[in-house]
Design a protein around this motif. Structure first.
Motif: not given
Lengths: 181, 295, 193
Positions: B255-267
């Motif tokens: 889940f922490i790895l998923l969060n790193f992707v979530n922080i960086v990208f736009a929609r």
């Protein structure tokens, strides 16, 4: 073309009462009220002023007149030309120009709401910004806003002991506020 | 005894879900160089929502939709192989579990239709459109792994085929499946770049617009359970399950790895998201599937 | 004897509710006036507001705090009243800047209102034009203390004195229609008999 050449062109056909050249790209000329439509048609079709930037208006209460300035812009030479007329303040009416320039509908609606000038032939003179207003047109110089505000709204009473009641001591404030305590 | 075991399992999964939601807030804050809310913040949010004095409802369908949301999620909780509940329903397989995960979206669609807010209708139609993207991917991945584990889609068999240490995990044997599964997991949870169904400042939280008070509290509870289930599916498919301590540790790590992707990208937009799924993850999964079948 | 026990239990529950309520407050991100330009610095990394549990939320059905940032023209006042009546109780209103206190910079304008507390009940004011982010965080802390003590009950005042508020609203805006049934809600909350 420069501004002075354009004004010379207009002077050849119409009667120009005064000229005010502010800089190289902007000038304001004053003409008679009966020449307005012909000047606008001439500027639009013969001299490429195809864009109406704004219509602005000032209330000259001492001379008993309203002034209306039609600002035209040309993309080819990027020159802004202001065409000014003076109309009577008692019976403020003038024909609309929205068959020459279509965006004039909105500018005339705004001026009608704020200053009370009637534009004959414009069917869209509903209320625009002041939805719940039922007084005189507010931008006229004989409308006293301070008197209106004092009639309609109440104010807080000023309490000279406000600092003592909140427990503010002299050491907490700095500078001129110390005089209040 | 079964009931006691089940209640312990519900408690563990709910607390893990809440901790995961708190960890995502904290990790986002630390990456942005600020102190975030405390880790138990979702717990306070849920309690505040349940203590509101009025709840505005638009009809019977909206009340039933909340029950369908929560009920569907709780049911699929008991189909997931895990080390806490000794009586997991063994007669079912992974295709049934993936099918049961569609119930929450459909339940919310019913409730949003009753509320008749245009923001909600736009949001839920986007969510159901994106299903056409990630659902295909995760199904291909699951069927491919089942074929690799002796050809039956029996979920505990996939888990036990990875027993015996780090070397036997599926993530090392089938890496393309792992990449496709990770991207599909981003879509299932609504993390960026596939966040267009919530889209907070565009359509005012999407389908959850008219839900307030106790209804929103139920939605938060369902989100906590859904986090546990969906990340748990990924851990079971690729990282080999585990005992009662390592299961939670692996879930938190993924889940922490998923969060790193979530922080960086736009929609992404909706059409772009579906087109993206049909281009890259599905092609990778197909290639891996051909390799599995040939072997 | 048994009556006393029931009353004590209710007070204890309320005490617990208030302690939990103050840990998570959601403010409605409705930027009414020019004071809203100070909200993004308060929410982002330098003066972080989310460590107190305050987060922005975009719909009135889910928000607790209504933030009136700056002046209110009469046109916005009607929409603010309709928004305020759609929020679920308990709810709090924070007045931001000098324009909500006594008219501020626009005190002699014909189309803005001068005192906010004549139209909707206000819990706490934050002074300044604009207030700095440190002042905003201090204001929120004062509001949290008031919620903890149980003295932030201005939302009940709306139901008790509804006639006075409605009179003031109609005097400025003319007759307008709201879709909420105020008397029924007042009886539901037990505020009015």
């Amino acid at each position: 073309m420069k501004v002075s050449e354009i004004i010379y062109e207009i002077k050849k056909h119409f009667d120009v009462l005064s000229i005010d050249e502010k800089n190289e790209k902007y000038a304001q000329i004053e003409i008679n009220e009966k020449d307005l439509r012909n000047v606008l048609l001439h500027c639009k079709h013969n001299m490429n002023f195809i864009h109406l930037s704004a219509i602005s208006s000032v209330d000259y209460i001492k001379d008993n007149k309203f002034s209306l300035v039609y600002n035209l812009f040309s993309y080819k030479e990027s020159i802004l030309l202001g065409i000014k007329i003076l109309i009577n303040r008692e019976k403020a009416e003038i024909a609309t120009i929205n068959d020459i320039y279509h965006p004039a509908i909105f500018f005339e609606r705004d001026i009608h709401e704020m200053l009370g000038i009637n534009f004959i032939g414009n069917n869209h003179l509903e209320k625009f910004i002041l939805d719940e207003w039922d007084g005189p047109p507010p931008m006229r110089k004989d409308f006293d806003t301070l008197e209106y505000v004092n009639d309609t709204f109440d104010w807080y009473e000023y309490d000279p002991e406000w600092a003592k009641k909140l427990g503010i001591k002299k050491e907490d404030l700095a500078g001129e506020e110390m005089e209040i305590l | 005894m079964v009931i006691l075991n089940g209640l312990i399992y519900l408690l563990v999964s709910f607390v893990t879900g809440l901790i995961l939601m708190g960890i995502s807030l904290k990790v986002t804050a630390r990456v942005q160089k600020r102190i975030g809310p405390p880790i138990m913040q979702p717990w306070f949010d849920i309690l505040k929502l349940f203590s509101k004095k009025t709840n505005i409802s638009h009809g019977y369908m909206m009340d039933i939709s909340v029950l369908m949301l929560l009920g569907g999620t709780l049911l699929s909780l008991f189909f997931l192989p895990n080390p806490y509940f000794a009586h997991t329903i063994y007669a079912a397989d992974i295709i049934v579990l993936l099918y049961l995960l569609l119930f929450p979206s459909l339940g919310m669609a019913m409730g949003v239709g009753e509320a008749a807010n245009p923001n909600g209708s736009i949001g839920i139609s986007r969510a159901l459109t994106m299903l056409a993207g990630y659902d295909f991917t995760i199904t291909i991945v699951a069927v491919g792994l089942a074929i690799a584990a002796n050809g039956i889609t029996y979920f505990p068999a996939i888990v036990s085929s990875q027993a015996g240490g780090f070397i036997h995990w599926n993530i090392l044997h089938y890496p393309l499946f792992a990449i496709a599964g990770f991207i599909a997991l981003l879509g299932m949870l609504g993390e960026k770049p596939f966040e267009v169904m919530v889209a907070p400042h565009e359509i005012a939280t999407g389908p959850m617009t008219e839900f307030g008070g106790k209804y929103l509290g139920m939605l938060f509870v369902q989100h906590a359970f859904a986090l546990f289930i969906e990340v748990g599916i990924f851990v079971n498919l690729f990282l080999g399950g585990g005992n009662i301590y390592s299961f939670i540790a692996k879930i938190i790590g993924v889940f922490i790895l998923l969060n790193f992707v979530n922080i960086v990208f736009a929609r992404f937009k909706t059409e772009e998201a579906v087109a993206f799924f049909w281009k890259y993850p599905i092609i990778l999964a197909m290639l891996q599937l051909i390799w599995v079948v040939i072997r | 004897m048994s009556n006393k026990k029931i009353v004590d239990q209710k007070a204890a529950w309320n005490h617990v509710y208030r302690r939990l309520n103050k840990r998570s407050l959601w403010m409605l991100h409705y930027c009414t006036g020019c004071g809203a330009v100070e909200l993004p610095p308060t929410m982002t990394s330098r003066w972080d507001m989310s460590r107190f549990g305050v987060a922005p939320m975009v719909t009135p059905r889910q928000a607790d705090i209504l933030l009136i940032t700056g002046y209110l023209a009469k046109k916005s006042l009607k929409r603010v009243i309709l928004t305020y009546e759609q929020m679920q109780s308990p709810k709090w209103v924070v007045g931001f800047g000098s324009c909500t206190i006594n008219g501020g910079m626009y005190w002699d304008s014909y189309s803005t209102i001068k005192q906010l507390s004549e139209y909707i009940p206000v819990d706490i004011y934050i002074a300044g034009c604009m207030p700095q982010p440190e002042a905003i965080i201090h204001g929120f802390n004062v509001l949290l203390d008031k919620i903890n003590n149980g003295t932030a009950n201005a939302w009940k005042d709306y139901y008790i004195n509804y006639k006075k508020y409605r009179e003031n609203q109609v005097k400025v805006l003319g007759e307008f229609v709201t879709n909420t049934d105020i008397e029924k809600e007042a009886r539901y909350y037990g505020v009015v008999k």
